[in-house]
Structures are given as structure tokens and as C-alpha cells.
Write a protein that holds these residues in place. Structure first.
Motif, PDB file in Angstrom:
ATOM      1  N   ASP A  71      -2.260   4.881  -3.223  1.00 44.07           N
ATOM      2  CA  ASP A  71      -3.433   4.066  -2.892  1.00 44.07           C
ATOM      3  C   ASP A  71      -4.336   4.800  -1.910  1.00 44.07           C
ATOM      4  O   ASP A  71      -5.566   4.771  -2.039  1.00 44.07           O
ATOM      5  CB  ASP A  71      -3.012   2.716  -2.296  1.00 44.07           C
TER       6      ASP A  71
ATOM      7  N   ARG B   1      -6.153   7.741  -3.714  1.00 42.40           N
ATOM      8  CA  ARG B   1      -7.233   7.241  -4.582  1.00 42.40           C
ATOM      9  C   ARG B   1      -8.432   6.781  -3.765  1.00 42.40           C
ATOM     10  O   ARG B   1      -9.585   7.031  -4.130  1.00 42.40           O
ATOM     11  CB  ARG B   1      -6.712   6.108  -5.458  1.00 42.40           C
TER      12      ARG B   1
ATOM     13  N   THR C  60      -2.721  -2.993  -2.881  1.00 43.09           N
ATOM     14  CA  THR C  60      -2.567  -3.719  -4.127  1.00 43.09           C
ATOM     15  C   THR C  60      -2.187  -5.140  -3.746  1.00 43.09           C
ATOM     16  O   THR C  60      -1.147  -5.359  -3.115  1.00 43.09           O
ATOM     17  CB  THR C  60      -1.460  -3.084  -4.993  1.00 43.09           C
TER      18      THR C  60
ATOM     19  N   ILE D 165      -7.532  -1.304   0.729  1.00 40.29           N
ATOM     20  CA  ILE D 165      -7.004  -0.375  -0.277  1.00 40.29           C
ATOM     21  C   ILE D 165      -5.685  -0.834  -0.888  1.00 40.29           C
ATOM     22  O   ILE D 165      -5.186  -0.207  -1.817  1.00 40.29           O
ATOM     23  CB  ILE D 165      -6.837   1.049   0.297  1.00 40.29           C
TER      24      ILE D 165
ATOM     25  N   VAL E 194       0.859  -1.186   0.000  1.00 43.08           N
ATOM     26  CA  VAL E 194       0.000   0.000   0.000  1.00 43.08           C
ATOM     27  C   VAL E 194       0.892   1.231   0.000  1.00 43.08           C
ATOM     28  O   VAL E 194       1.873   1.313   0.730  1.00 43.08           O
ATOM     29  CB  VAL E 194      -1.005  -0.014   1.185  1.00 43.08           C
TER      30      VAL E 194
END
Length: 146
Positions: A55, A58, A77, A75, A51
Motif C-alpha cells: 500500500d 503504491r 485497505t 492509504i 495497511v
């Protein structure tokens, strides 16, 4: 130059947080460590995700301030690209450029988290290489002219 050279110079320390850490706490971890991303890991060795500041931004734009109370797992990836210590930094730079990300965890041959490399680390190495090349060329030109 290999990724292991970067890890050797900067150290193997990787800041990790468990998946259930809330985003507000994550912000504190990022600020206290002056870093742009953390590896999400239940045990400090295996990778559940990564993260980054991007992130967080967004998620805030999409869901508002309520995201601060959510776990980082909401949140992060999850599909994390990693690299190995033996890889050349050219491979790393290309992967970061194509994938449009700035941080890549390094996984040892034994499968454990061995470090993390940022695009800043790559840029620093490139600048050093260019300075060495410039100095070598300058020396060559000066000695050839005499």
C-alpha cells in the motif's frame, strides 16, 4: 490444521496503529517490528483497515513523497477480509491467493482482534506438514523393506 493452531504457536500479539498515524511513523513501526503490515485500529480491538508495504509503495508511486505526511487512513485497505480461529488453513490460503494479499486478521468468536496470520505462517505450516509426511513415508518404506 486450523488457524487457531497458528495463533497458538505464534501468539496473539497484533501490531496496530490508529487511523491518524502518519505514513512516516507507520514505516518506523513496520521496520521496528520487522513486519509487512499493520492493522489500523482506533482501540486495538476493532478493525478500521489494514495497511501493508505494498500500500505504501503504491501510494508513493501515485502521489510522491508527500504521502509520508498523510494519515494511514488515506492509504489503508478499508475492506478487510478476516478469518476465524476455527477455520482451516486451506480456506485461508485460498482466500489469500484469490484476493492477492499476504496478511489476514483473525477475529475471535467474541468479535475482537485475536491475531494476524501471514502467508509466511501458512508456508511454514505447509513445510512442516510435508516434512512429517516425508518422514512417515520413509519410515514406512524402511520397515516394509525389512
Amino acid at each position: 490444521m486450523r488457524i487457531s493452531d497458528i495463533i497458538r504457536s505464534k501468539g496473539k500479539g497484533v501490531v496496530t496503529v490508529p487511523p491518524d498515524t502518519d505514513v512516516r511513523t507507520l514505516l518506523t513501526v513496520l521496520a521496528e517490528n520487522r513486519i509487512g503490515a499493520v492493522v489500523v485500529s482506533p482501540d486495538g480491538e476493532t478493525i478500521s483497515g489494514i495497511v501493508s508495504e505494498r500500500d505504501i509503495v503504491r501510494a508513493l508511486a501515485a502521489r510522491g513523497a508527500s504521502v509520508l505526511s498523510e494519515p494511514v487512513s488515506a492509504i489503508m485497505t478499508a475492506d478487510v477480509q478476516t478469518c476465524a480461529p476455527h477455520q482451516h488453513i486451506d480456506e485461508l490460503a485460498e482466500a489469500m491467493t484469490l484476493g492477492r494479499f499476504r496478511h489476514m486478521p483473525v477475529i475471535s468468536d467474541a468479535g475482537g482482534l485475536d491475531g494476524i496470520v501471514s502467508i509466511g505462517d501458512v508456508v511454514k505450516i505447509r513445510i512442516t506438514e510435508l516434512e512429517v509426511e516425508r518422514d512417515s513415508l520413509s519410515t514406512y518404506i524402511r520397515t516394509a523393506a525389512t
